[in-house]
Design a protein around this motif. Structure first.
Motif, mmCIF file in Angstrom:
data_model
loop_
_atom_site.group_PDB
_atom_site.id
_atom_site.type_symbol
_atom_site.label_atom_id
_atom_site.label_comp_id
_atom_site.label_asym_id
_atom_site.label_seq_id
_atom_site.Cartn_x
_atom_site.Cartn_y
_atom_site.Cartn_z
ATOM 1 N N GLY A 31 2.809 15.544 19.353
ATOM 2 C CA GLY A 31 3.452 14.238 19.300
ATOM 3 C C GLY A 31 4.437 14.069 18.165
ATOM 4 N N THR A 63 6.733 11.203 17.388
ATOM 5 C CA THR A 63 7.362 10.784 18.638
ATOM 6 C C THR A 63 6.376 10.137 19.596
ATOM 7 O OG1 THR A 63 7.002 12.990 19.606
ATOM 8 C CG2 THR A 63 9.110 12.609 18.485
ATOM 9 N N ASP A 64 5.075 10.346 19.357
ATOM 10 C CA ASP A 64 4.068 9.816 20.275
ATOM 11 C C ASP A 64 2.766 9.585 19.509
ATOM 12 O OD1 ASP A 64 2.294 9.214 22.303
ATOM 13 O OD2 ASP A 64 2.976 10.814 23.647
#
Length: 447
Positions: A155, A166-167
């Motif tokens: 992520g 990013t996640d």
């Protein structure tokens, strides 16, 4: 020896000290909540006495855990600023959630529980201890999710030499965290169970009071169930290690070369054929990579360097964790069998519970050594080497001074905790003073 070596020692020392308190806090909190629930449901006085007795032990341990945990976090800026710069955008999110959400709830509800005995309605007071203990488990989840990301980073992307998240959901549901969290929490309940059994054993050798047998039975059940959870999640972790951390797996088994049908090593020279392959992949003939062959592949992928962890520490940490953990759980299963049908706990078993008190603590400490030393030489697997994580400009002398101060300070805190706990255990439960229910106020006729 250089500043990097001492910085690693300092972080290791403070982490091990801190983790002496954490599992006992997590497991003992749930046990105290269970005792208070039993009092709430049955009204039996001995459950109230046990709740207050073990509750005081819980509060002492919680306070020590808070002190050592706060000091530990200072090191990210002191000795590991390059690491903090690289992982801050990812690592900071779960740590912030732990501090602003979980720890806030935990400390708030513990305060309400401590000071609310004669001030809060009975059910609300019970809810406070459950909220505090559930928050402590949530706190552990966020911290372990951050730790799992270091072993299996997901992520994120690297932008301008820094990891950018990013996640968030991928970080919090990392497969490594999903296996690691119940494994560590289960181990915490084993530690708490071993502690309660030692205390009950101490008092059962002096009195045959039913309340000590009742507390011991509860601890036996908790330890046995937690042991099953630890075993199951340990199997999950082994399979993930095969996929994500093959060097750690090879070092833990002392396997130097890629081997089909790899054996499980009980000790040097004592092996069970094909068991390691089966435990890692469910295939007894699967190939398990060895440290020397992995070293050659990692040099090709990441460049020159030694990518092997400290083999003897990793190898023996795994066995200490396994043997001492199994011994504690085995004693709990034996105790359940011997105390069935309301039978008394034998004196010899009470003595064993006292002698076995260090075993679960040693097991969880060895587990952390296996987990963290096995990841070396990486702080973030495949992305950031430990040698590149240390703060620039920190001298050997500066780290040596701080290491000495922290070691002495934490040693003193550990002795203080042991003295306080032992003093309270020897004192025993206080005479029961029933907590009156708050009076109901009559509705006023005045506006």
């Amino acid at each position: 020896m250089d500043a990097l070596d001492l910085a690693r020692w300092q972080f290791g020392v403070t982490t091990v000290y801190h983790f002496l308190f954490v599992p006992l806090t997590i497991g003992l909190g749930i046990f105290v909540a269970g005792l208070q629930t039993a009092w709430h449901r049955t009204g039996k006085d001995h459950y109230l006495r046990l709740t207050k007795f073990f509750g005081k032990l819980f509060v002492i341990n919680f306070a020590m855990g808070v002190v050592t945990g706060i000091v530990q976090e200072f090191q990210f800026g002191m000795n590991w600023s390059e690491y903090s710069t690289f992982v801050g955008d990812v690592f900071g999110a779960p740590l912030a959630m732990e501090a602003l959400l979980a720890f806030f709830l935990e400390s708030t509800f513990i305060g309400l529980w401590i000071f609310g005995w004669d001030r809060l309605p009975k059910r609300l007071h019970l809810a406070c201890i459950w909220a505090a203990t559930l928050a402590s488990n949530l706190s552990a989840y966020f911290i372990l999710a951050a730790n799992a990301w270091m072993k299996h980073p997901v992520g994120y992307e690297v932008v301008d030499g820094r990891a950018r998240m990013t996640d968030l959901w991928a970080v919090l549901t990392n497969s490594t965290a999903i296996a690691q969290v119940p494994h560590v929490l289960g181990a915490a309940f084993v530690v708490a169970g071993g502690f309660v059994l030692a205390v009950c054993g101490y008092w059962l050798l002096r009195t045959r009071a039913e309340m000590w047998r009742s507390a011991a039975r509860g601890a036996l059940v908790m330890t046995a169930i937690a042991g099953a959870v630890v075993a199951g999640t340990g199997d999950m972790s082994a399979k993930l290690m095969y996929e994500q951390q093959p060097m750690k797996l090879a070092a833990a088994e002392g396997l130097e070369r890629d081997t089909a049908g790899a054996p499980f090593s009980i000790a040097p020279g004592i092996e069970i054929p094909k068991v390691l392959s089966f435990l890692s992949t469910n295939d007894p003939d699967a190939v398990i990579q060895g440290t020397e062959d992995l070293q050659r592949r990692f040099e090709q992928e990441f460049g020159p360097g030694d990518y092997r962890p400290d083999g003897p520490i990793v190898f023996w940490s795994f066995r200490v964790m396994l043997v001492f953990g199994m011994a504690t759980v085995g004693l709990s299963v034996l105790g359940l069998w011997l105390t069935r049908r309301r039978r008394a706990l034998p004196d010899w078993l009470s003595r064993l519970f006292l002698l076995a008190l260090p075993l679960p603590l040693l097991a969880v400490t060895a587990g952390w050594l296996l987990s963290e030393i096995g990841r070396q030489p990486w702080t973030v697997a495949g992305e950031l080497l430990t040698a590149a994580s240390v703060s620039p400009g920190v001298s050997l002398t500066e780290v040596a001074i701080s290491l000495t101060v922290f070691t002495l300070l934490y040693g003193a805190l550990t002795v203080a905790e042991a003295v306080l706990l032992a003093r309270h255990v020897r004192k025993g439960p206080e005479e029961l003073v029933r907590v009156p229910a708050p009076e109901k106020r009559q509705p006023s006729l005045m506006y």
